[in-house]
Structures are given as structure tokens and as C-alpha cells.
Design a protein around this motif. Structure first.
Motif, short mmCIF file in Angstrom:
data_model
loop_
_atom_site.label_atom_id
_atom_site.label_comp_id
_atom_site.label_asym_id
_atom_site.label_seq_id
_atom_site.Cartn_x
_atom_site.Cartn_y
_atom_site.Cartn_z
N ILE A 18 -1.05 6.60 -9.40
CA ILE A 18 -0.82 6.38 -10.82
C ILE A 18 -0.90 7.72 -11.54
N ASN A 19 -0.01 7.91 -12.51
CA ASN A 19 -0.01 9.14 -13.30
C ASN A 19 -0.15 8.75 -14.77
N ALA A 20 -1.22 9.22 -15.39
CA ALA A 20 -1.44 8.96 -16.81
C ALA A 20 -2.28 10.10 -17.36
N ASN A 21 -2.09 10.38 -18.64
CA ASN A 21 -2.79 11.53 -19.21
C ASN A 21 -4.25 11.25 -19.55
N ASN A 22 -4.73 10.05 -19.26
CA ASN A 22 -6.16 9.78 -19.48
C ASN A 22 -6.80 9.07 -18.29
N ILE A 23 -6.15 9.09 -17.13
CA ILE A 23 -6.74 8.54 -15.91
C ILE A 23 -6.92 9.68 -14.92
N PRO A 24 -8.16 10.02 -14.58
CA PRO A 24 -8.39 11.14 -13.66
C PRO A 24 -7.96 10.80 -12.24
N VAL A 25 -7.68 11.83 -11.47
CA VAL A 25 -7.32 11.66 -10.07
C VAL A 25 -8.55 11.20 -9.31
N GLY A 26 -8.38 10.23 -8.43
CA GLY A 26 -9.51 9.67 -7.70
C GLY A 26 -10.12 10.62 -6.69
N SER A 27 -11.27 10.23 -6.18
CA SER A 27 -11.97 11.02 -5.19
C SER A 27 -11.33 10.87 -3.83
N GLU A 28 -11.44 11.91 -2.99
CA GLU A 28 -10.92 11.84 -1.64
C GLU A 28 -11.64 10.78 -0.81
N ARG A 29 -12.87 10.42 -1.24
CA ARG A 29 -13.65 9.45 -0.49
C ARG A 29 -13.26 8.01 -0.82
N ASP A 30 -12.44 7.82 -1.84
CA ASP A 30 -12.01 6.47 -2.21
C ASP A 30 -10.49 6.44 -2.22
N LYS A 31 -9.89 5.90 -1.14
CA LYS A 31 -8.44 5.93 -1.00
C LYS A 31 -7.74 4.98 -1.96
N PHE A 32 -8.49 4.07 -2.62
CA PHE A 32 -7.87 3.12 -3.54
C PHE A 32 -8.06 3.52 -5.00
N ALA A 33 -8.69 4.65 -5.28
CA ALA A 33 -8.93 5.07 -6.66
C ALA A 33 -7.67 5.72 -7.22
N GLY A 34 -6.90 4.92 -7.94
CA GLY A 34 -5.69 5.44 -8.57
C GLY A 34 -4.57 5.73 -7.61
N ARG A 35 -4.70 5.30 -6.38
CA ARG A 35 -3.65 5.55 -5.40
C ARG A 35 -3.81 4.59 -4.23
N VAL A 36 -2.77 4.50 -3.43
CA VAL A 36 -2.82 3.67 -2.24
C VAL A 36 -1.98 4.35 -1.16
N SER A 37 -2.50 4.37 0.05
CA SER A 37 -1.81 4.98 1.17
C SER A 37 -1.44 3.90 2.19
N PHE A 38 -0.30 4.04 2.79
CA PHE A 38 0.12 3.09 3.81
C PHE A 38 1.08 3.76 4.79
N LYS A 39 1.24 3.13 5.92
CA LYS A 39 2.16 3.64 6.95
C LYS A 39 3.37 2.73 7.04
N LEU A 40 4.55 3.33 7.06
CA LEU A 40 5.80 2.57 7.18
C LEU A 40 6.54 3.07 8.40
N ARG A 41 6.89 2.14 9.27
CA ARG A 41 7.68 2.50 10.48
C ARG A 41 8.78 1.48 10.65
N ILE A 42 10.01 1.96 10.68
CA ILE A 42 11.18 1.10 10.87
C ILE A 42 11.83 1.47 12.19
N ASN A 43 11.78 0.57 13.13
CA ASN A 43 12.37 0.83 14.45
C ASN A 43 13.79 0.26 14.52
N THR A 44 14.61 0.92 15.28
CA THR A 44 16.00 0.46 15.46
C THR A 44 16.33 0.20 16.91
N ASN A 45 15.34 0.31 17.77
CA ASN A 45 15.60 0.09 19.20
C ASN A 45 14.36 -0.49 19.87
#
Length: 284
Positions: free
Chosen positions: A257-284
Motif C-alpha cells: 500500500i502507498n499512502a502519504n500517511n501510512i508508514p512502511v511496515g517492519s521487515e519482521r511483519d510481512k503483512f504490515a502494509g504489504r503482502v508477498s506471494f509466489k506465483l508459478r505458471i507451468n506450461t508442461n
């Protein structure tokens, strides 16, 4: 003789027929003790009930009296196959991806235009929809703004019931967790979502498109007043469609999330203002 005396003494310690004492006390003595404990515990129960009653009088049914205000709200994605936030499938094997469309359909059903028109209001974009109370007069239930499913366009599931998964152009839907009273963004700036690859996958992510345009959470959906005060509240959503992501490889993605009054979350909390995921699309 001594054994008989010991036996008699042991019996009399329990019940003395001469003094009519049980365990060393008469019936009246036992009655007074029981009466004392009955009165004592009734007093404790009454004191507890009075304390709870006084405390409950200080609470607002529709809004927490005290709350820990989160400086950075969490983010989540849909569909979510498991707690690891991995979306892995093979385009040619329908059974590997056909569970995603029903999951998104179920999630988006409350956002159907007909339902939103019935339950919620058309609001003025780009400004907060504030509904303050008038002193002791509570402005409840509070109204909510429409978030129509069609806003998500190609990721709405209306024209493409497979949400792009069948052609290797999947849609991921992002929502920002609810925080009562939060006003994300100042000076009329809508908070917005940006997604990008983790450093090691910078050349794999390809082109993306956001719905609504620019990935915005419009200000009109804020503030949120709580589940009881705002029963029909619909969280705003942002959809990201990956148009030409590298296939047959893991691509680690982070959206924030990007906003001028929401600080960037801590590296220790992966859900603080952000979310990480893995995407893999196979074709074979």
C-alpha cells in the motif's frame, strides 16, 4: 483392650453419640459455617456482577472504547490456496487451476452490482464519507458506499469466468484489512497498490494491469466505523492481472500500500502494509 479403645476413639472422632458431634462439630456449628460461606460467596458474586454492570455501562455497543491503532494495516490476497500464499498451477491441466475461479466467485458475490445497489449508497469519489455522531445521539446504523464488482473489469469474473487462469494471465485480488477510524491518505490523495518482483525475480514479472486504474482504494470508503455500526460495509478491492509473467519458474511478488500517511511496515511483519506471494505458471 487397647485395640478396642483405639477403635472406639477413631469412631468417636467421626461421630460422637454422647455429644452428638460430627467431625468434632455439632449440627448448629456446621450450620453456622455453611451459612457463613453461602453469604460470603453470594457477596462475592454480587460484587462481581456489580463491577461488570458498571464496566459495561462505559462501553459503546458499536465501537470499541479502547483499541490499539495499527500504524500500518495488513494486506491479504484472494484466491488464497493455503497459509504459504503460493499459487501454482499448470495451464494445460484444468484440475490444477479450476478451484481458483469458484473461490473468487464466492468472495466477490457480495460485490454484485444488484446487491450493492440495494444495500449501499452512491458516494462522492475522492473524499471521505464521514458520518459523525451528534453528541450523545448515535448516528447508527451508518451508511456504506457501493463497491460494484464491475469496477474490477477484466478481473470481475463477469466476462471471463476463469479470471485469466486458463490462459496464463491470472488475476489476484487484494484487500486492505479493516481498521476502525482509519483515514488512509491526506490532501485528497487516494492510497494505491503497487506490485513488483522480489529482487531475485526482477526480470520475470512482465507487464501488469490494475483495476480500478492505478490500483487505488478510493477515499470514499473511509473511515470504517465497525461491524455493528456499519453492517453493510464493503471493503474496497484492487485487482492485479499479470499479462506475460515468465512461465515454468517461481516468481516471488510483493504488493504494498502507498499512502502519504501510512508508514512502511517492519521487515519482521510481512503483512504490515504489504503482502508477498509466489506465483508459478507451468506450461508442461
Amino acid at each position: 483392650m487397647s485395640k478396642d479403645g483405639e477403635k472406639t476413639g477413631w469412631k468417636e472422632s467421626i461421630w460422637n453419640s454422647r455429644t452428638r458431634e460430627f467431625l468434632g462439630r455439632t449440627a448448629s456449628s456446621w450450620g453456622l459455617i455453611l451459612l457463613f460461606y453461602v453469604v460470603f460467596y453470594i457477596f462475592l458474586a454480587g460484587l462481581f456482577a456489580l463491577t461488570m454492570y458498571v464496566m459495561l455501562q462505559t462501553l459503546d455497543e458499536h465501537k470499541p472504547t479502547w483499541q490499539d491503532r495499527l500504524s500500518t494495516p495488513g494486506m491479504v490476497i484472494r484466491p488464497k490456496s493455503d497459509e504459504t500464499y503460493e499459487i501454482i498451477y499448470n495451464i494445460d491441466k484444468t484440475e490444477t487451476w479450476d478451484m481458483y475461479a469458484p473461490a473468487l466467485d464466492k468472495f466477490l458475490t457480495p460485490y454484485n452490482n444488484s446487491f450493492q445497489a440495494e444495500k449501499n449508497n452512491e458516494c462522492t469519489p475522492d473524499q471521505y464519507f464521514q458520518q459523525e455522531d451528534s453528541g450523545d445521539v448515535k448516528n447508527n446504523p451508518k451508511r456504506s458506499c457501493q463497491f460494484n464488482r464491475t469496477i474490477l473489469e477484466e478481473c470481475s469474473g463477469i466476462n471471463d469466468r476463469h479470471y485469466g487462469y486458463h490462459e496464463g494471465k491470472p488475476c489476484i485480488i487484494i484487500k486492505l484489512n479493516r481498521v476502525i477510524g482509519m483515514l488512509p491518505g491526506i490532501n485528497g490523495q487516494n492510497p494505491f497498490v503497487t506490485c513488483g518482483p522480489k529482487r531475485e525475480d526482477s526480470d520475470k514479472i512482465g507487464e501488469m494491469v490494475y483495476f480500478p486504474p492505478n490500483g487505488t482504494f478510493n477515499l470514499m470508503y473511509y473511515p470504517y466505523y465497525g461491524k455493528k455500526a456499519q453492517v453493510n460495509y464493503s471493503q474496497p478491492l484492487v485487482a492485479v492481472k499479470f499479462l506475460n509473467i515468465t512461465t515454468n519458474q517461481d516468481v516471488n511478488i510483493e504488493c504494498r500500500i502507498n499512502a502519504n500517511n501510512i508508514p512502511v511496515g517492519s521487515e519482521r511483519d510481512k503483512f504490515a502494509g504489504r503482502v508477498s506471494f509466489k506465483l508459478r505458471i507451468n506450461t508442461n
